[in-house]
Design a protein around this motif. Sequence first.
Motif, PDB file in Angstrom:
ATOM      1  N   ALA A 230     -27.986 -12.370 -38.965  1.00 35.34           N
ATOM      2  CA  ALA A 230     -28.318 -12.680 -40.364  1.00 35.34           C
ATOM      3  C   ALA A 230     -27.417 -13.778 -40.924  1.00 35.34           C
ATOM      4  CB  ALA A 230     -28.208 -11.426 -41.224  1.00 35.34           C
ATOM      5  N   LYS A 231     -26.206 -13.908 -40.339  1.00 38.69           N
ATOM      6  CA  LYS A 231     -25.268 -14.924 -40.850  1.00 38.69           C
ATOM      7  C   LYS A 231     -25.805 -16.333 -40.668  1.00 38.69           C
ATOM      8  CE  LYS A 231     -20.984 -12.486 -40.136  1.00 38.69           C
ATOM      9  NZ  LYS A 231     -20.071 -12.189 -39.049  1.00 38.69           N
ATOM     10  N   ASP A 232     -26.482 -16.588 -39.526  1.00 41.32           N
ATOM     11  CA  ASP A 232     -26.884 -17.994 -39.336  1.00 41.32           C
ATOM     12  C   ASP A 232     -28.318 -18.208 -38.848  1.00 41.32           C
ATOM     13  OD1 ASP A 232     -25.189 -18.841 -36.224  1.00 41.32           O
ATOM     14  OD2 ASP A 232     -26.344 -17.123 -36.835  1.00 41.32           O
ATOM     15  N   CYS A 233     -29.182 -17.203 -38.997  1.00 39.90           N
ATOM     16  CA  CYS A 233     -30.580 -17.440 -38.595  1.00 39.90           C
ATOM     17  C   CYS A 233     -31.464 -17.596 -39.830  1.00 39.90           C
ATOM     18  CB  CYS A 233     -31.087 -16.285 -37.736  1.00 39.90           C
ATOM     19  SG  CYS A 233     -30.324 -16.275 -36.109  1.00 39.90           S
ATOM     20  N   ASP A 234     -32.532 -18.407 -39.681  1.00 37.98           N
ATOM     21  CA  ASP A 234     -33.470 -18.604 -40.798  1.00 37.98           C
ATOM     22  C   ASP A 234     -34.521 -17.501 -40.822  1.00 37.98           C
ATOM     23  OD1 ASP A 234     -32.303 -21.150 -41.102  1.00 37.98           O
ATOM     24  OD2 ASP A 234     -33.559 -21.884 -39.462  1.00 37.98           O
ATOM     25  N   ILE A 235     -34.673 -16.875 -39.686  1.00 39.10           N
ATOM     26  CA  ILE A 235     -35.714 -15.854 -39.570  1.00 39.10           C
ATOM     27  C   ILE A 235     -35.263 -14.873 -38.475  1.00 39.10           C
ATOM     28  CG2 ILE A 235     -36.981 -17.473 -38.057  1.00 39.10           C
ATOM     29  CD1 ILE A 235     -39.549 -16.074 -38.724  1.00 39.10           C
ATOM     30  N   ILE A 236     -35.594 -13.584 -38.659  1.00 39.62           N
ATOM     31  CA  ILE A 236     -35.256 -12.603 -37.612  1.00 39.62           C
ATOM     32  C   ILE A 236     -36.531 -11.851 -37.221  1.00 39.62           C
ATOM     33  CG2 ILE A 236     -33.955 -10.505 -37.036  1.00 39.62           C
ATOM     34  CD1 ILE A 236     -31.708 -11.485 -38.828  1.00 39.62           C
ATOM     35  N   ILE A 237     -36.788 -11.833 -35.918  1.00 37.74           N
ATOM     36  CA  ILE A 237     -37.930 -11.093 -35.390  1.00 37.74           C
ATOM     37  C   ILE A 237     -37.383  -9.809 -34.767  1.00 37.74           C
ATOM     38  CG2 ILE A 237     -39.905 -11.149 -33.777  1.00 37.74           C
ATOM     39  CD1 ILE A 237     -40.102 -13.411 -35.795  1.00 37.74           C
ATOM     40  N   VAL A 238     -37.861  -8.659 -35.250  1.00 36.43           N
ATOM     41  CA  VAL A 238     -37.429  -7.379 -34.694  1.00 36.43           C
ATOM     42  C   VAL A 238     -38.596  -6.820 -33.871  1.00 36.43           C
ATOM     43  CG1 VAL A 238     -36.588  -5.051 -35.207  1.00 36.43           C
ATOM     44  CG2 VAL A 238     -35.993  -6.944 -36.733  1.00 36.43           C
ATOM     45  N   ILE A 239     -38.315  -6.491 -32.611  1.00 34.16           N
ATOM     46  CA  ILE A 239     -39.383  -5.946 -31.753  1.00 34.16           C
ATOM     47  C   ILE A 239     -39.117  -4.457 -31.557  1.00 34.16           C
ATOM     48  CG2 ILE A 239     -40.672  -6.309 -29.587  1.00 34.16           C
ATOM     49  CD1 ILE A 239     -38.709  -8.822 -29.258  1.00 34.16           C
ATOM     50  N   GLY A 240     -40.141  -3.651 -31.786  1.00 33.48           N
ATOM     51  CA  GLY A 240     -39.945  -2.204 -31.595  1.00 33.48           C
ATOM     52  C   GLY A 240     -41.232  -1.442 -31.814  1.00 33.48           C
ATOM     53  N   GLY A 241     -41.264  -0.213 -31.312  1.00 37.47           N
ATOM     54  CA  GLY A 241     -42.440   0.631 -31.486  1.00 37.47           C
ATOM     55  C   GLY A 241     -42.601   1.058 -32.946  1.00 37.47           C
ATOM     56  N   LEU A 242     -43.860   1.331 -33.329  1.00 35.68           N
ATOM     57  CA  LEU A 242     -44.135   1.708 -34.723  1.00 35.68           C
ATOM     58  C   LEU A 242     -43.406   2.979 -35.130  1.00 35.68           C
ATOM     59  CD1 LEU A 242     -47.951   0.933 -35.054  1.00 35.68           C
ATOM     60  CD2 LEU A 242     -46.069  -0.167 -36.290  1.00 35.68           C
ATOM     61  N   ASN A 243     -43.166   3.881 -34.155  1.00 36.51           N
ATOM     62  CA  ASN A 243     -42.484   5.148 -34.472  1.00 36.51           C
ATOM     63  C   ASN A 243     -40.989   5.100 -34.174  1.00 36.51           C
ATOM     64  OD1 ASN A 243     -44.825   6.430 -35.218  1.00 36.51           O
ATOM     65  ND2 ASN A 243     -45.310   7.032 -33.110  1.00 36.51           N
ATOM     66  N   SER A 244     -40.491   3.937 -33.846  1.00 36.32           N
ATOM     67  CA  SER A 244     -39.085   3.874 -33.423  1.00 36.32           C
ATOM     68  C   SER A 244     -38.159   3.801 -34.636  1.00 36.32           C
ATOM     69  CB  SER A 244     -38.888   2.646 -32.527  1.00 36.32           C
ATOM     70  OG  SER A 244     -37.515   2.394 -32.379  1.00 36.32           O
ATOM     71  N   SER A 245     -37.404   4.890 -34.821  1.00 35.15           N
ATOM     72  CA  SER A 245     -36.511   4.992 -35.975  1.00 35.15           C
ATOM     73  C   SER A 245     -35.457   3.887 -35.958  1.00 35.15           C
ATOM     74  CB  SER A 245     -35.835   6.367 -35.944  1.00 35.15           C
ATOM     75  OG  SER A 245     -34.751   6.418 -36.808  1.00 35.15           O
ATOM     76  N   ASN A 246     -34.834   3.668 -34.794  1.00 36.55           N
ATOM     77  CA  ASN A 246     -33.739   2.685 -34.771  1.00 36.55           C
ATOM     78  C   ASN A 246     -34.260   1.263 -34.938  1.00 36.55           C
ATOM     79  OD1 ASN A 246     -33.524   1.271 -31.900  1.00 36.55           O
ATOM     80  ND2 ASN A 246     -34.242   3.346 -31.581  1.00 36.55           N
ATOM     81  N   SER A 247     -35.495   0.988 -34.458  1.00 34.52           N
ATOM     82  CA  SER A 247     -36.059  -0.363 -34.644  1.00 34.52           C
ATOM     83  C   SER A 247     -36.326  -0.616 -36.128  1.00 34.52           C
ATOM     84  CB  SER A 247     -37.375  -0.523 -33.873  1.00 34.52           C
ATOM     85  OG  SER A 247     -37.207  -0.225 -32.527  1.00 34.52           O
ATOM     86  N   LYS A 248     -36.852   0.424 -36.800  1.00 31.06           N
ATOM     87  CA  LYS A 248     -37.146   0.266 -38.234  1.00 31.06           C
ATOM     88  C   LYS A 248     -35.859   0.060 -39.032  1.00 31.06           C
ATOM     89  CE  LYS A 248     -40.500   3.615 -38.111  1.00 31.06           C
ATOM     90  NZ  LYS A 248     -41.391   4.620 -38.621  1.00 31.06           N
ATOM     91  N   GLU A 249     -34.774   0.701 -38.565  1.00 32.69           N
ATOM     92  CA  GLU A 249     -33.479   0.501 -39.233  1.00 32.69           C
ATOM     93  C   GLU A 249     -33.030  -0.955 -39.097  1.00 32.69           C
ATOM     94  OE1 GLU A 249     -31.974   2.281 -41.276  1.00 32.69           O
ATOM     95  OE2 GLU A 249     -32.897   4.227 -40.933  1.00 32.69           O
ATOM     96  N   LEU A 250     -33.253  -1.543 -37.911  1.00 32.25           N
ATOM     97  CA  LEU A 250     -32.845  -2.943 -37.696  1.00 32.25           C
ATOM     98  C   LEU A 250     -33.630  -3.868 -38.628  1.00 32.25           C
ATOM     99  CD1 LEU A 250     -32.641  -3.169 -33.768  1.00 32.25           C
ATOM    100  CD2 LEU A 250     -30.815  -2.685 -35.391  1.00 32.25           C
ATOM    101  N   TYR A 251     -34.915  -3.570 -38.748  1.00 31.89           N
ATOM    102  CA  TYR A 251     -35.781  -4.385 -39.625  1.00 31.89           C
ATOM    103  C   TYR A 251     -35.329  -4.259 -41.083  1.00 31.89           C
ATOM    104  CZ  TYR A 251     -40.109  -5.828 -41.982  1.00 31.89           C
ATOM    105  OH  TYR A 251     -41.023  -6.435 -42.800  1.00 31.89           O
ATOM    106  N   ALA A 252     -35.056  -3.015 -41.510  1.00 35.25           N
ATOM    107  CA  ALA A 252     -34.633  -2.781 -42.900  1.00 35.25           C
ATOM    108  C   ALA A 252     -33.310  -3.503 -43.176  1.00 35.25           C
ATOM    109  CB  ALA A 252     -34.477  -1.281 -43.150  1.00 35.25           C
TER     110      ALA A 252
END
Length: 318
Positions: A230-252
């Motif tokens: 987040a410090k130096d990217c213009d955009i972040i793509i998070v890849i993860g399953g729809l039910n994946s709790s830890n992936s959703k945390e990364l996105y949030a």
Amino acid sequence: MEIKVAKHAGFCFGVKKAIEIAEEVAQSNDGNTYVLGQLVHNEKVIKNLEGKGIVFVDDINEIPQNAVTVLRAHGEPGTTYATLGEKSIVKGKNLNDATCPLVTLVHNVAIKLKNNGYEVVIFGKHNHPEAIGTSYYLKGKNTLIVEHEDDYRKVIDYINENNFQKIAVISQTTMSVLGYKKLIENINNEMNHQFEEIPLSLKNLDVKYGFVDTICNPTKQRQSDVDELAKDCDIIIVIGGLNSSNSKELYAKSLEYGVESYFIQSEEQLQKEWLEGKEKIGVTAGASTPDYLIDEVVERIKNINNTNNELMKQRQKN
Ligand code: SF4
């Protein structure tokens, strides 16, 4: 354009091990191999495993008597083992337990706190198998589970309505580190008493109000990688399953930083408009995302970028 892939993106060791166990068992088994619930919260991985003779069931009653069975990394309550035992499915014979050792650690922490007189509250997702599994080592359905830092009032009301001698908060392994910190801070700001940290070794069980940091290290590493991206990217793509709790945390977390962020399951969902004018693209993935899905996303970003560059050159020529 630069693509920055997070250092700890993708499978954690617990998920990797669970998949290895399931594949090995299925390979040496002529019949079906049963897995209770999603072995890993990723639709593509599940499909691939189904092709190898693994049958996923949500209801334990669907597992036939004597069936070769694998238990997933998220952990199971004692009642699961008892029900499987009634079907002659037992460890050392036909039951293969892939529970992650770090989830077993949380179960042990819960049990020890309970045995030492603590009322234990879980910071976790109500419908997540891990939180449900851990709750069965406490008060089952009557265990208080709070999902969000803003749920601090529920904890305070619970304390005020009951006469607990001691109370401790623990966390599901895949929750937000910051969210957990804020939950405890919010409780402490509203109460006369302060919740103190109890070390994971549980050396100090004299405190009346305590919390134990049971978020696992792979989850912490993936979350702190988002801080870096987040410090130096213009955009972040998070890849993860729809039910994946830890992936959703990364996105949030990524959204919290105010960085343009997208949560996708695979490369087909990437849209070229997202990448237009972007210099640095951050890519990360939850603990249930295989490396090949990350590689496919990175490849597609490169292809989109090459196409965009070609178009730009053509426009300049014209
Ligand atoms: S996220 Fe953590 S607790 Fe869950 S399987 Fe991976 S290493 Fe184990």
